[in-house]
Scaffold this active site. Sequence first.
Site, short mmCIF file in Angstrom:
data_model
loop_
_atom_site.label_atom_id
_atom_site.label_comp_id
_atom_site.label_asym_id
_atom_site.label_seq_id
_atom_site.Cartn_x
_atom_site.Cartn_y
_atom_site.Cartn_z
N CYS A 2 1.62 8.73 3.94
CA CYS A 2 1.63 8.98 5.37
C CYS A 2 0.21 8.94 5.92
O CYS A 2 -0.75 9.29 5.24
CB CYS A 2 2.24 10.33 5.74
SG CYS A 2 3.90 10.55 5.13
N ARG A 27 -0.62 3.17 4.80
CA ARG A 27 -0.29 4.39 4.05
C ARG A 27 1.21 4.70 4.07
O ARG A 27 1.67 5.59 3.37
CB ARG A 27 -1.05 5.59 4.63
CG ARG A 27 -2.54 5.44 4.61
CD ARG A 27 -3.20 6.62 5.28
NE ARG A 27 -3.05 7.82 4.51
CZ ARG A 27 -3.88 8.22 3.56
NH1 ARG A 27 -4.93 7.49 3.28
NH2 ARG A 27 -3.66 9.33 2.91
N TRP A 73 5.58 7.62 5.09
CA TRP A 73 6.17 7.10 3.87
C TRP A 73 7.08 8.22 3.39
O TRP A 73 6.64 9.30 3.04
CB TRP A 73 5.09 6.81 2.83
CG TRP A 73 5.64 6.14 1.60
CD1 TRP A 73 5.90 4.81 1.43
CD2 TRP A 73 6.00 6.78 0.37
NE1 TRP A 73 6.42 4.59 0.18
CE2 TRP A 73 6.48 5.77 -0.49
CE3 TRP A 73 5.97 8.09 -0.08
CZ2 TRP A 73 6.92 6.03 -1.79
CZ3 TRP A 73 6.41 8.37 -1.37
CH2 TRP A 73 6.88 7.34 -2.21
N ASN A 99 0.98 15.09 5.98
CA ASN A 99 0.93 14.13 4.87
C ASN A 99 0.90 14.95 3.59
O ASN A 99 -0.04 15.72 3.38
CB ASN A 99 -0.35 13.28 5.00
CG ASN A 99 -0.63 12.46 3.75
OD1 ASN A 99 0.28 12.07 3.04
ND2 ASN A 99 -1.90 12.18 3.50
N GLY A 100 1.93 14.83 2.76
CA GLY A 100 1.96 15.60 1.53
C GLY A 100 3.36 16.13 1.27
O GLY A 100 4.33 15.61 1.83
N GLU A 487 -1.58 -7.19 -14.73
CA GLU A 487 -1.97 -7.14 -13.32
C GLU A 487 -1.34 -8.30 -12.54
O GLU A 487 -0.88 -8.12 -11.42
CB GLU A 487 -3.51 -7.15 -13.22
CG GLU A 487 -4.08 -7.21 -11.83
CD GLU A 487 -3.66 -6.07 -10.90
OE1 GLU A 487 -3.05 -5.10 -11.36
OE2 GLU A 487 -3.91 -6.19 -9.69
N LYS A 491 1.22 -7.76 -9.42
CA LYS A 491 0.94 -8.32 -8.09
C LYS A 491 2.13 -9.12 -7.59
O LYS A 491 2.51 -9.03 -6.44
CB LYS A 491 -0.30 -9.24 -8.21
CG LYS A 491 -1.28 -9.20 -7.12
CD LYS A 491 -2.22 -8.02 -7.07
CE LYS A 491 -1.64 -6.68 -7.22
NZ LYS A 491 -2.59 -5.61 -7.37
N GLU A 494 5.24 -6.71 -6.75
CA GLU A 494 5.12 -5.78 -5.62
C GLU A 494 5.13 -6.47 -4.25
O GLU A 494 5.54 -5.87 -3.28
CB GLU A 494 3.93 -4.84 -5.77
CG GLU A 494 2.58 -5.45 -5.55
CD GLU A 494 1.45 -4.42 -5.62
OE1 GLU A 494 1.66 -3.27 -5.24
OE2 GLU A 494 0.36 -4.79 -6.09
N HIS A 510 8.86 -10.86 -30.03
CA HIS A 510 9.55 -9.63 -30.43
C HIS A 510 10.58 -9.22 -29.39
O HIS A 510 10.98 -8.06 -29.34
CB HIS A 510 8.55 -8.50 -30.67
CG HIS A 510 7.60 -8.81 -31.79
ND1 HIS A 510 7.96 -8.77 -33.12
CD2 HIS A 510 6.31 -9.23 -31.78
CE1 HIS A 510 6.93 -9.13 -33.87
NE2 HIS A 510 5.91 -9.41 -33.07
N LYS A 609 -0.15 2.47 0.38
CA LYS A 609 -1.43 2.19 -0.26
C LYS A 609 -1.93 3.35 -1.11
O LYS A 609 -2.36 3.15 -2.23
CB LYS A 609 -2.46 1.85 0.81
CG LYS A 609 -3.83 1.50 0.27
CD LYS A 609 -3.89 0.07 -0.16
CE LYS A 609 -5.22 -0.32 -0.73
NZ LYS A 609 -5.06 -1.43 -1.68
O1 M6R Z 1 -5.80 4.23 -5.09
P1 M6R Z 1 -5.48 4.05 -6.53
O2 M6R Z 1 -6.27 3.00 -7.19
O3 M6R Z 1 -5.51 5.33 -7.31
O4 M6R Z 1 -3.96 3.56 -6.54
C1 M6R Z 1 -3.26 3.36 -7.72
C2 M6R Z 1 -2.01 2.56 -7.49
O5 M6R Z 1 -1.16 3.22 -6.60
C3 M6R Z 1 -2.31 1.16 -6.95
O6 M6R Z 1 -3.18 0.46 -7.78
C4 M6R Z 1 -0.99 0.36 -6.80
O7 M6R Z 1 -0.46 0.08 -8.05
C5 M6R Z 1 -1.24 -0.91 -6.00
N1 M6R Z 1 -0.16 -1.12 -5.09
C6 M6R Z 1 -1.33 -2.12 -6.85
O8 M6R Z 1 -1.55 -3.28 -6.13
#
Ligand code: M6R
Length: 614
Positions: A2, A27, A73, A99-100, A487, A491, A494, A510, A609
């Site tokens: 949020c 966020r 969020w 937020n929280g 990674e 990417k 997501e 395996h 984010k």
């Molecule tokens: O802000 P942070 O690096 O701690 O965030 C960690 C993950 O939430 C963040 O890397 C998330 O996996 C991204 N969406 C990846 O692109």
Amino acid sequence: MCGIVAYAGPNQAFDFLIKGLQRLEYRGYDSAGIALLNGDLNIYKQKGKVQDLLDETSGKNIEGTTGIGHTRWATHGEPNKVNAHPHLSQSGDIAVIHNGIIENYATIKEALVKRGHTFLSDTDTEVLIHLIEDIKQHEDVDLFEAVRLALNEVIGAYAIVIISKDDPGTIIGARKGSPLVIGIGKDKKEYFMASDATPIVEYTRDVIYLDDNEIAHIKDSELTIKTIDNVEKTPYIQKLEVTLEAIEKGGYDHFMLKEIYEQPKSIYDSMRGRFNQTDLTFAMRSLREYESKIKNLNRIIIVGCGTSWHAGLVGEYLIEEFARLPVEVEYASEFRYRDPVITEDDLVIAISQSGETADTLAALEMAKEKGATIYGICNVVGSSIPRMTDAGAYTHAGPEIGVASTKAFTAQVTVLTLIALGIADIRGKISKDRLREIFAELEVLPTKVQEVLDTCSEKVIEIAKRYKDVDHCLYLGRGINFPVALEGALKLKEISYIHAEGYPAAEMKHGPIALIDENMPVVVVAPKRGYYEKVLSNIQEVKARKGNIISIVTHGDEKVAGLSDYFVEIPDTEDCLVPILATIPMQLLSYHMAVMRGCNVDQPRNLAKSVTVE
Ligand code: M6R
């Protein structure tokens, strides 16, 4: 999650609130809402994006020089208009944004229901504002005191801002575990609050980062900060360094694309001034100050989530290779709930772009309690992790707005490379000749990154066109490039919602090999270094089962390229720097596939984010 914004001052609040929410939309974007004070307390909310909220307010009374705004969020309660913030107290006179998570909201709610309170939403936040009003009325205290007393009853994490019909010109903000920045405007006559500095930077550079358990009270243009134990604090005003251009799209279609293309600069910035090629020394204060500790280190534990965890895995290879120290890499969310064996001779490194990830923060707290030295690698200046660690290094990648992490990852890996080399140097594990070779390669790294961006884009678009409609995709890499495969897969999934998995190339036989057929694209990181011949064999295994190979190869390579359906070339570099170059075509591939599938790459569904809740 949020994003929250607030304003109190001589000007109309609406524009700041809306623009601020748009900046904070990364966020969370399940719903948005604002509350404005102008004699009345007017609330507007809408499910969906800030633009939907803007449409909702069209033609309505948006007057008010005090106001709050929220982009959500969802945690408690589905993303709909009723659950959207701001939430109101029982009388409807006090409004809150949050937020929280209030963990003990159910118990508080039960007690309030017995006292006659009725609730409209399913949120924990509504319970909090009812509690505040209940305390205000029953204890006969002012709003600030009611907030303070209520927060003493609350278990959980929060950044909140509150306004009240009875207190025009007043905003009360508090934080514990979730970020809250206060901006001090012209002549100290106007105040801004926000989850991060991006909404504020256009208006002022003077900011205060509220600490946990602090409450800020702005009343009649006066700011006071007290702890929840009622101790007055002297505000520490800092100057913002972030620029307005850095948080705008600058002509790109999406923030993600802009951030991918910023990597030559962000990588350069992440290492700028940190090593000296002439005398082969390091200028990282965090390493220098801990030299004796580093000499006696027992092991390093790296914690992080998502992309940051992947960077940690690359760090493991780097530190073990150069510094010959055992490294463990842990998901912060798992680590915090184990009872790991940690000693005073351990160094725990947290990696986080935002510096606010709840699990990473909790893991660090636990490590600190157990006596370890804690170190942060973060991007957002002034965020929670850098403020709680013993030492650390900022990545200096600049604001990353796209939800998918791109330039933050390559900056994290660059900083980890320097840390690995620096520790190796302190511990006498690396020769000056070797340092000279790697420094020389680091110097030209931004140019090589630029070269990848300049040369691979067209090819990647061609590949994306060919594979945009697949349902699954496999990513393979070996050694230090295994995390690169992870990674790449993260990417793609997501932002394009294509199911993707990353594997160490040799693990394919395996299990995952059963998935391979003529419809399965397999992206392989296959530089002419490290385990080249072995990866070549893995590629043969895929080809034998009619899988489609998309390879990332060293410039001029013929063997892997010859076996591949598509290949993208990257310049040759030191093994330790291949992950940075190899990541870039993968970022672009995910981006173009997602765009071609009509996905919102900057705000992928269900994501946010910074994950400031568990
Ligand atoms: O802000 P942070 O690096 O701690 O965030 C960690 C993950 O939430 C963040 O890397 C998330 O996996 C991204 N969406 C990846 O692109």
